[in-house]
Motif scaffolding. Structure first.
Motif, PDB file in Angstrom:
ATOM      1  N   ALA A   1      -9.341  -8.363  -3.188  1.00  0.00           N
ATOM      2  CA  ALA A   1      -8.654  -7.294  -3.921  1.00  0.00           C
ATOM      3  C   ALA A   1      -8.649  -5.960  -3.180  1.00  0.00           C
ATOM      4  CB  ALA A   1      -9.304  -7.117  -5.290  1.00  0.00           C
ATOM      5  N   TYR A   2      -9.456  -5.826  -2.118  1.00  0.00           N
ATOM      6  CA  TYR A   2      -9.639  -4.519  -1.497  1.00  0.00           C
ATOM      7  C   TYR A   2      -9.596  -4.612   0.021  1.00  0.00           C
ATOM      8  CZ  TYR A   2     -11.432  -3.856  -6.193  1.00  0.00           C
ATOM      9  OH  TYR A   2     -11.560  -3.858  -7.556  1.00  0.00           O
ATOM     10  N   ASP A   3      -9.143  -3.509   0.613  1.00  0.00           N
ATOM     11  CA  ASP A   3      -9.149  -3.384   2.068  1.00  0.00           C
ATOM     12  C   ASP A   3     -10.460  -2.787   2.571  1.00  0.00           C
ATOM     13  OD1 ASP A   3      -6.238  -4.065   2.476  1.00  0.00           O
ATOM     14  OD2 ASP A   3      -6.039  -2.314   1.181  1.00  0.00           O
ATOM     15  N   VAL A   4     -11.071  -1.937   1.741  1.00  0.00           N
ATOM     16  CA  VAL A   4     -12.302  -1.249   2.125  1.00  0.00           C
ATOM     17  C   VAL A   4     -13.240  -1.201   0.927  1.00  0.00           C
ATOM     18  CG1 VAL A   4     -13.296   0.822   3.178  1.00  0.00           C
ATOM     19  CG2 VAL A   4     -10.896   0.261   3.598  1.00  0.00           C
ATOM     20  N   ALA A   5     -14.525  -1.382   1.186  1.00  0.00           N
ATOM     21  CA  ALA A   5     -15.564  -1.186   0.166  1.00  0.00           C
ATOM     22  C   ALA A   5     -16.564  -0.176   0.696  1.00  0.00           C
ATOM     23  CB  ALA A   5     -16.274  -2.500  -0.152  1.00  0.00           C
ATOM     24  N   VAL A   6     -16.989   0.743  -0.174  1.00  0.00           N
ATOM     25  CA  VAL A   6     -18.014   1.705   0.207  1.00  0.00           C
ATOM     26  C   VAL A   6     -19.135   1.681  -0.830  1.00  0.00           C
ATOM     27  CG1 VAL A   6     -16.426   3.219   1.460  1.00  0.00           C
ATOM     28  CG2 VAL A   6     -16.842   3.630  -0.975  1.00  0.00           C
ATOM     29  N   MET A   7     -20.342   1.904  -0.367  1.00  0.00           N
ATOM     30  CA  MET A   7     -21.509   2.149  -1.215  1.00  0.00           C
ATOM     31  C   MET A   7     -22.179   3.387  -0.651  1.00  0.00           C
ATOM     32  SD  MET A   7     -23.202  -1.612  -1.961  1.00  0.00           S
ATOM     33  CE  MET A   7     -23.442  -2.030  -0.210  1.00  0.00           C
ATOM     34  N   THR A   8     -22.205   4.467  -1.425  1.00  0.00           N
ATOM     35  CA  THR A   8     -22.693   5.743  -0.917  1.00  0.00           C
ATOM     36  C   THR A   8     -23.924   6.204  -1.685  1.00  0.00           C
ATOM     37  OG1 THR A   8     -21.347   7.124  -2.388  1.00  0.00           O
ATOM     38  CG2 THR A   8     -20.299   6.304  -0.375  1.00  0.00           C
ATOM     39  N   SER A   9     -24.469   7.340  -1.261  1.00  0.00           N
ATOM     40  CA  SER A   9     -25.653   7.921  -1.915  1.00  0.00           C
ATOM     41  C   SER A   9     -26.804   6.926  -1.988  1.00  0.00           C
ATOM     42  CB  SER A   9     -25.295   8.441  -3.314  1.00  0.00           C
ATOM     43  OG  SER A   9     -24.295   9.436  -3.238  1.00  0.00           O
ATOM     44  N   HIS A  10     -26.903   6.083  -0.956  1.00  0.00           N
ATOM     45  CA  HIS A  10     -27.992   5.113  -0.806  1.00  0.00           C
ATOM     46  C   HIS A  10     -28.032   4.082  -1.932  1.00  0.00           C
ATOM     47  CE1 HIS A  10     -29.253   8.889   1.300  1.00  0.00           C
ATOM     48  NE2 HIS A  10     -29.298   8.010   2.287  1.00  0.00           N
ATOM     49  N   VAL A  11     -26.860   3.777  -2.478  1.00  0.00           N
ATOM     50  CA  VAL A  11     -26.762   2.742  -3.515  1.00  0.00           C
ATOM     51  C   VAL A  11     -27.348   1.427  -3.020  1.00  0.00           C
ATOM     52  CG1 VAL A  11     -25.103   1.251  -4.701  1.00  0.00           C
ATOM     53  CG2 VAL A  11     -24.862   3.737  -4.822  1.00  0.00           C
ATOM     54  N   ALA A  12     -27.150   1.123  -1.750  1.00  0.00           N
ATOM     55  CA  ALA A  12     -27.630  -0.153  -1.211  1.00  0.00           C
ATOM     56  C   ALA A  12     -29.127  -0.326  -1.405  1.00  0.00           C
ATOM     57  CB  ALA A  12     -27.279  -0.256   0.271  1.00  0.00           C
TER      58      ALA A  12
ATOM     59  N   LEU B   1       0.824  -1.195   0.000  1.00  0.00           N
ATOM     60  CA  LEU B   1       0.000   0.000   0.000  1.00  0.00           C
ATOM     61  C   LEU B   1       0.865   1.256   0.000  1.00  0.00           C
ATOM     62  CD1 LEU B   1      -2.702  -0.899   2.655  1.00  0.00           C
ATOM     63  CD2 LEU B   1      -2.782  -1.246   0.197  1.00  0.00           C
ATOM     64  N   ALA B   2       0.352   2.314  -0.605  1.00  0.00           N
ATOM     65  CA  ALA B   2       0.991   3.604  -0.477  1.00  0.00           C
ATOM     66  C   ALA B   2       0.901   4.042   0.979  1.00  0.00           C
ATOM     67  CB  ALA B   2       0.296   4.622  -1.375  1.00  0.00           C
ATOM     68  N   PRO B   3       1.850   4.896   1.439  1.00  0.00           N
ATOM     69  CA  PRO B   3       1.824   5.325   2.832  1.00  0.00           C
ATOM     70  C   PRO B   3       0.463   5.899   3.207  1.00  0.00           C
ATOM     71  CG  PRO B   3       3.853   6.026   1.790  1.00  0.00           C
ATOM     72  CD  PRO B   3       2.989   5.458   0.697  1.00  0.00           C
ATOM     73  N   GLY B   4      -0.139   5.307   4.240  1.00  0.00           N
ATOM     74  CA  GLY B   4      -1.432   5.778   4.701  1.00  0.00           C
ATOM     75  C   GLY B   4      -2.600   5.428   3.806  1.00  0.00           C
ATOM     76  N   GLY B   5      -2.327   4.696   2.721  1.00  0.00           N
ATOM     77  CA  GLY B   5      -3.379   4.429   1.753  1.00  0.00           C
ATOM     78  C   GLY B   5      -4.049   3.096   1.960  1.00  0.00           C
ATOM     79  N   ARG B   6      -5.226   2.950   1.399  1.00  0.00           N
ATOM     80  CA  ARG B   6      -5.984   1.710   1.409  1.00  0.00           C
ATOM     81  C   ARG B   6      -6.362   1.368  -0.025  1.00  0.00           C
ATOM     82  NH1 ARG B   6      -4.483   3.201   5.752  1.00  0.00           N
ATOM     83  NH2 ARG B   6      -5.656   3.327   7.693  1.00  0.00           N
ATOM     84  N   ARG B   7      -6.615   0.113  -0.275  1.00  0.00           N
ATOM     85  CA  ARG B   7      -7.190  -0.293  -1.559  1.00  0.00           C
ATOM     86  C   ARG B   7      -8.704  -0.267  -1.383  1.00  0.00           C
ATOM     87  NH1 ARG B   7      -4.088  -5.861  -1.627  1.00  0.00           N
ATOM     88  NH2 ARG B   7      -4.811  -5.593   0.508  1.00  0.00           N
TER      89      ARG B   7
ATOM     90  N   LEU C   1     -13.217  -8.482  -0.392  1.00  0.00           N
ATOM     91  CA  LEU C   1     -12.464  -7.876   0.694  1.00  0.00           C
ATOM     92  C   LEU C   1     -11.477  -8.860   1.308  1.00  0.00           C
ATOM     93  CD1 LEU C   1     -15.340  -5.905   2.441  1.00  0.00           C
ATOM     94  CD2 LEU C   1     -13.303  -4.891   1.394  1.00  0.00           C
ATOM     95  N   VAL C   2     -10.357  -8.335   1.763  1.00  0.00           N
ATOM     96  CA  VAL C   2      -9.384  -9.149   2.482  1.00  0.00           C
ATOM     97  C   VAL C   2      -9.945  -9.508   3.859  1.00  0.00           C
ATOM     98  CG1 VAL C   2      -7.418  -8.100   1.284  1.00  0.00           C
ATOM     99  CG2 VAL C   2      -8.252  -7.108   3.437  1.00  0.00           C
ATOM    100  N   PRO C   3      -9.394 -10.504   4.530  1.00  0.00           N
ATOM    101  CA  PRO C   3      -9.813 -10.784   5.903  1.00  0.00           C
ATOM    102  C   PRO C   3      -9.670  -9.537   6.772  1.00  0.00           C
ATOM    103  CG  PRO C   3      -8.483 -12.582   5.062  1.00  0.00           C
ATOM    104  CD  PRO C   3      -8.409 -11.494   4.031  1.00  0.00           C
ATOM    105  N   GLY C   4     -10.716  -9.220   7.492  1.00  0.00           N
ATOM    106  CA  GLY C   4     -10.715  -8.015   8.301  1.00  0.00           C
ATOM    107  C   GLY C   4     -11.033  -6.755   7.519  1.00  0.00           C
ATOM    108  N   GLY C   5     -11.349  -6.889   6.219  1.00  0.00           N
ATOM    109  CA  GLY C   5     -11.673  -5.728   5.400  1.00  0.00           C
ATOM    110  C   GLY C   5     -12.965  -5.069   5.846  1.00  0.00           C
ATOM    111  N   ARG C   6     -13.078  -3.785   5.555  1.00  0.00           N
ATOM    112  CA  ARG C   6     -14.196  -2.984   6.059  1.00  0.00           C
ATOM    113  C   ARG C   6     -15.182  -2.636   4.953  1.00  0.00           C
ATOM    114  NH1 ARG C   6     -13.815   2.378   9.890  1.00  0.00           N
ATOM    115  NH2 ARG C   6     -13.736   0.755  11.482  1.00  0.00           N
ATOM    116  N   LEU C   7     -16.468  -2.642   5.307  1.00  0.00           N
ATOM    117  CA  LEU C   7     -17.548  -2.234   4.426  1.00  0.00           C
ATOM    118  C   LEU C   7     -18.316  -1.099   5.093  1.00  0.00           C
ATOM    119  CD1 LEU C   7     -19.598  -2.575   2.047  1.00  0.00           C
ATOM    120  CD2 LEU C   7     -20.731  -4.327   3.453  1.00  0.00           C
ATOM    121  N   ALA C   8     -18.570  -0.024   4.321  1.00  0.00           N
ATOM    122  CA  ALA C   8     -19.355   1.094   4.840  1.00  0.00           C
ATOM    123  C   ALA C   8     -20.399   1.483   3.802  1.00  0.00           C
ATOM    124  CB  ALA C   8     -18.460   2.284   5.160  1.00  0.00           C
TER     125      ALA C   8
END
Length: 255
Positions: free
Chosen positions: A106-117, A42-48, A137-144
């Motif tokens: 493939a990812y550390d974090v997934a987001v769905m915004t603007s009420h996509v869900a 990862l880039a410094p401080g960055g997430r996938r 998501l990777v193990p321990g990956g976050r979904l928001a």
């Protein structure tokens, strides 16, 4: 036209003008920044990060500018064209499609915004989407993600009086816009957006949203293999039932 606000070029411009950066974006930036790094170079401080239903790319580009590696995924070609034309878009990987295109772990974090869900109206589609996100998501990956709280009954204010507003476009022209609900059936709300332009053209966009309760969301996440961290009712992390009428969900995969 069904979901024309994302697919008709003129309505996509209206959507962009109506939806500048806001506290909602700040919430998701915070959710991404708080996620633990897990695996990969990862880039410094960055997430996938994958932004599923990225629309015209406002948040995806904002996250990329903060140093995250961002993939924006959306099925609407017109919205993605708009996103690709923005300053900073070259920092984001853009993919036309839906959740099945996501790579495994493939990812550390997934987001769905603007009420996509809420656009996943059928329960089978909702379950498949959560399963795909769990896989991506990777193990321990976050979904928001965000979803409107049905207890707030927000659709009751989608009418020609309460919802009418004016949108100023970049060229200074004004669009008159309002929303009407056409049916409500067991949590599925059908509605039509109306937009009248300065030249007299009126364009309509129809859609359906599913309003799920907090318990229904928790159950679906549990079945998909997610652990719920928090569900908030407002953009300042108020408790469920706050005046914003939201269900703001943060969950993670099992480690």
């Amino acid at each position: 036209m069904r979901e024309a606000e994302f697919n008709h070029p003129r309505l996509v411009e209206v959507y962009d003008a109506e939806c500048p950066w806001s506290r909602e974006d700040d919430f998701f930036v915070s959710a991404v920044s708080a996620a633990e790094e897990s695996g990969g170079e990862l880039a410094p401080g960055g997430r996938r990060v994958v932004d599923l239903g990225c629309g015209t790319g406002r948040l995806a580009i904002g996250l990329a500018r903060l140093g995250h590696r961002v993939t924006g995924v959306d099925p609407a070609a017109a919205s993605l064209r708009r996103a690709r034309g923005k300053a900073g878009a070259e920092r984001v990987t853009w993919i036309e499609g839906t959740s099945p295109v996501l790579g495994d772990s493939a990812y550390d974090v997934a987001v769905m915004t603007s009420h996509v869900a809420q656009f996943f109206v059928e329960e089978d589609e909702w379950r498949r989407t959560l399963s795909d996100l769990r896989r991506a998501l990777v193990p321990g990956g976050r979904l928001a993600f965000d979803s409107r709280d049905p207890d707030a009954r927000g659709w009751e204010r989608w009418n020609p009086i309460d919802s009418r507003h004016r949108i100023t476009m970049p060229d200074g022209s004004v669009v008159d816009a309002w929303t009407e609900v056409t049916s409500v059936d067991d949590g599925a709300v059908d509605f039509t957006h109306h937009c009248t332009f300065h030249d007299g053209e009126e364009l309509l966009s129809t859609a359906t949203l599913r309003f799920r309760s907090e318990q229904a969301i928790r159950s679906a996440l549990d079945a998909a293999g997610f652990v719920v961290e928090d569900i908030y009712g407002g953009w300042n992390r108020e408790s469920v039932g706050a005046s914003d009428g939201e269900l703001l969900v943060i969950a993670h995969t099992d480690r």
